[in-house]
Scaffold this active site. Structure first.
Site, PDB file in Angstrom:
ATOM      1  N   SER A 128      26.272  34.699  33.079  1.00  0.00           N
ATOM      2  CA  SER A 128      27.699  34.463  32.840  1.00  0.00           C
ATOM      3  C   SER A 128      28.245  33.395  33.764  1.00  0.00           C
ATOM      4  O   SER A 128      27.791  33.253  34.908  1.00  0.00           O
ATOM      5  CB  SER A 128      28.457  35.783  33.081  1.00  0.00           C
ATOM      6  OG  SER A 128      29.830  35.548  33.212  1.00  0.00           O
ATOM      7  N   TYR A 153      30.821  43.138  38.361  1.00  0.00           N
ATOM      8  CA  TYR A 153      30.189  42.673  37.108  1.00  0.00           C
ATOM      9  C   TYR A 153      29.535  41.314  37.359  1.00  0.00           C
ATOM     10  O   TYR A 153      28.348  41.133  37.104  1.00  0.00           O
ATOM     11  CB  TYR A 153      31.221  42.564  35.980  1.00  0.00           C
ATOM     12  CG  TYR A 153      30.762  41.630  34.889  1.00  0.00           C
ATOM     13  CD1 TYR A 153      31.194  40.295  34.858  1.00  0.00           C
ATOM     14  CD2 TYR A 153      29.854  42.051  33.927  1.00  0.00           C
ATOM     15  CE1 TYR A 153      30.731  39.421  33.877  1.00  0.00           C
ATOM     16  CE2 TYR A 153      29.396  41.182  32.944  1.00  0.00           C
ATOM     17  CZ  TYR A 153      29.840  39.869  32.932  1.00  0.00           C
ATOM     18  OH  TYR A 153      29.378  39.009  31.980  1.00  0.00           O
ATOM     19  N   LYS A 157      25.358  39.808  37.751  1.00  0.00           N
ATOM     20  CA  LYS A 157      24.776  38.634  37.087  1.00  0.00           C
ATOM     21  C   LYS A 157      24.132  37.702  38.119  1.00  0.00           C
ATOM     22  O   LYS A 157      23.016  37.225  37.926  1.00  0.00           O
ATOM     23  CB  LYS A 157      25.849  37.883  36.286  1.00  0.00           C
ATOM     24  CG  LYS A 157      26.387  38.663  35.097  1.00  0.00           C
ATOM     25  CD  LYS A 157      25.285  39.006  34.094  1.00  0.00           C
ATOM     26  CE  LYS A 157      25.830  39.699  32.856  1.00  0.00           C
ATOM     27  NZ  LYS A 157      24.780  40.095  31.901  1.00  0.00           N
TER      28      LYS A 157
HETATM   29  C1  WQD Z   1      40.561  35.182  30.005  1.00  0.00           C
HETATM   30  C2  WQD Z   1      41.942  34.780  30.531  1.00  0.00           C
HETATM   31  C3  WQD Z   1      42.958  36.463  31.879  1.00  0.00           C
HETATM   32  C4  WQD Z   1      43.625  39.460  28.810  1.00  0.00           C
HETATM   33  C5  WQD Z   1      35.149  37.717  31.272  1.00  0.00           C
HETATM   34  C6  WQD Z   1      33.825  37.695  31.972  1.00  0.00           C
HETATM   35  C7  WQD Z   1      32.925  36.676  31.312  1.00  0.00           C
HETATM   36  C8  WQD Z   1      32.791  37.002  29.869  1.00  0.00           C
HETATM   37  C9  WQD Z   1      34.169  37.029  29.209  1.00  0.00           C
HETATM   38  C10 WQD Z   1      30.881  38.305  29.175  1.00  0.00           C
HETATM   39  C11 WQD Z   1      42.134  35.202  31.974  1.00  0.00           C
HETATM   40  C12 WQD Z   1      43.781  36.204  30.619  1.00  0.00           C
HETATM   41  C13 WQD Z   1      43.225  38.296  29.449  1.00  0.00           C
HETATM   42  C14 WQD Z   1      45.008  39.775  28.707  1.00  0.00           C
HETATM   43  C15 WQD Z   1      45.526  37.731  29.860  1.00  0.00           C
HETATM   44  N1  WQD Z   1      32.121  38.244  29.711  1.00  0.00           N
HETATM   45  N2  WQD Z   1      44.169  37.451  29.948  1.00  0.00           N
HETATM   46  N3  WQD Z   1      45.904  38.884  29.225  1.00  0.00           N
HETATM   47  O1  WQD Z   1      37.871  37.341  32.591  1.00  0.00           O
HETATM   48  O2  WQD Z   1      37.637  34.905  31.828  1.00  0.00           O
HETATM   49  O3  WQD Z   1      35.754  36.469  31.449  1.00  0.00           O
HETATM   50  O4  WQD Z   1      34.955  37.995  29.902  1.00  0.00           O
HETATM   51  O5  WQD Z   1      30.181  37.488  28.690  1.00  0.00           O
HETATM   52  O6  WQD Z   1      31.668  36.722  31.951  1.00  0.00           O
HETATM   53  O7  WQD Z   1      34.046  37.295  33.310  1.00  0.00           O
HETATM   54  O8  WQD Z   1      37.829  36.733  30.132  1.00  0.00           O
HETATM   55  O9  WQD Z   1      39.252  37.180  28.195  1.00  0.00           O
HETATM   56  O10 WQD Z   1      39.320  38.786  30.165  1.00  0.00           O
HETATM   57  O11 WQD Z   1      40.364  36.545  30.361  1.00  0.00           O
HETATM   58  O12 WQD Z   1      46.361  36.954  30.329  1.00  0.00           O
HETATM   59  O13 WQD Z   1      45.418  40.827  28.148  1.00  0.00           O
HETATM   60  O14 WQD Z   1      42.926  35.478  29.764  1.00  0.00           O
HETATM   61  O15 WQD Z   1      43.805  36.661  32.996  1.00  0.00           O
HETATM   62  O16 WQD Z   1      42.914  34.226  32.613  1.00  0.00           O
HETATM   63  P1  WQD Z   1      37.357  36.342  31.615  1.00  0.00           P
HETATM   64  P2  WQD Z   1      39.195  37.392  29.662  1.00  0.00           P
END
Ligand code: WQD
Length: 340
Positions: A128, A153, A157
């Protein structure tokens, strides 16, 4: 004769889409391994319906080494392992680190031992972009130094990659390939499979589609970041493009045998949270209420990929645009609602 490939986590989000890519190709016979701890058995039926192909599945917990070895001892020659099976919620890993370290690392070591004992030629690891942490320079390349992992998490990785480096050094008869996913989103074009969160999702895309469907509430986690509109930047990439990269990786010959080969799987374009919200409204016409909330622990400010290496060495290209990601995710959500 098709080459056998074990796919752990085969009914998960990326695993199920990769099963489809493998089944629709001519070179591999995928064999699923999943204990449905974070997915549904129904996904196998949908994969069969989409592809018109049958395949074998082991309902196994890969943390149980003896069960794994007993199940596979009569499989004969296995060409590759694609290892997806792991818990993947950034937020949950901060609340239950033990669950993540035990499951993700124990499962990985057991699969590496299977690779060694059964002399399997290819080991592909689902890594990741979270291993980069808050990188000093963007876009990140595979040589970008890894910063402190912002969650257990992400730490499983980066530690997982280190464990694989040891196996590559000690047992170079196999090729070890690390695929660093950026943000896999969207759903299969058929809308028959997609992200199937068992609990309330924490990732942006499923929260957006559930909010648009009236079954969730979108809170933007902070709009005071040092970015063009104050919200975090991420590199979203269609799950089917990620799946395609795994088929290409099975064909890739690692040059320096005693080292794993690393590839960034990102589109190369970063979008802010607000840009994704506006794109959803623009492409679906669907109202999307949201509120601005506080920052979320573990979030990095911005990250997006330099994907030159994957394009040049794997021949990988992103076929799907942000519009495709949004439209396929929304179609999947609407299909889900029809079935509930
Ligand atoms: C993206 C952006 C949140 C939800 C993680 C793992 C990565 C991969 C994908 C596996 C961030 C913002 C989110 C919400 C928001 N996992 N957000 N409101 O954290 O970048 O990545 O998931 O393959 O390895 O680290 O993804 O979609 O959670 O967040 O504002 O209700 O959207 O703060 O900036 P992330 P995400």
């Amino acid at each position: 004769m098709k080459k056998k490939v074990l796919v752990t986590g085969s009914t998960g989000f990326i695993g199920s889409h990769t099963m489809i890519e493998l089944l629709e190709g001519d070179d591999y016979e995928p064999i699923g391994i999943d204990n449905f701890s974070n997915s549904f058995p129904e996904v196998n039926e949908r994969i069969k319906r989409i592809t018109g192909k049958n395949f074998r599945h082991y309902n196994l917990d890969i943390c149980r080494a003896d069960d794994l070895e007993n199940a596979l001892k009569n499989e004969g020659e296995i060409f590759g392992i694609i290892h997806f099976a792991a818990f993947k919620s950034v937020g949950e890993s901060c609340e239950k680190p033990d669950k993540y370290y035990i499951n993700n690392l124990n499962g990985l070591v057991n699969m590496l031992e299977i690779c060694k004992k059964l002399k399997i030629q290819k080991f592909i690891f689902s890594s990741s972009c979270s291993v980069y942490g808050n990188a000093d320079h963007l876009p990140v390349t595979e040589q970008t130094p890894l910063k402190f992992a912002e969650s257990p998490y992400a730490h499983t990785k980066s530690v997982g990659e280190e464990i694989i480096r040891q196996y590559a050094r000690l047992f170079p008869q196999s090729d070890y390939i690390l695929l660093r996913y950026f943000n896999p989103v969207g759903a299969h074009i058929s809308a028959e499979i997609g992200e199937f969160p068992i609990q309330k999702p924490s990732n942006l895309f499923p929260v957006i589609t559930q909010t648009a469907a009236g079954i969730n509430e979108l809170i933007v986690h902070g709009n005071d970041y040092p970015t063009r509109d104050g919200t975090c930047i991420r590199d979203y990439v269609h799950v089917s493009d990620i799946a395609n990269a795994h088929v290409l990786a099975l064909k890739y010959e690692v040059t320096e045998k005693k080292m794993p080969e690393i590839f960034n799987l990102g589109s190369g374009t970063g979008y802010t949270v607000m840009e994704v919200i506006k794109a959803f409204l623009n492409y679906t016409g669907q109202p999307l209420p949201y509120t601005i909330g506080p920052r979320r622990n573990g979030d990095v400010i911005a990250i997006y990929a330099d994907n030159t290496k994957a394009r040049k060495l794997l021949g990988w290209n992103c076929r799907y645009t942000l519009k495709d990601m949004i439209i396929t995710a929304w179609n999947w959500q609407k299909n889900l609602l029809k079935k509930t």
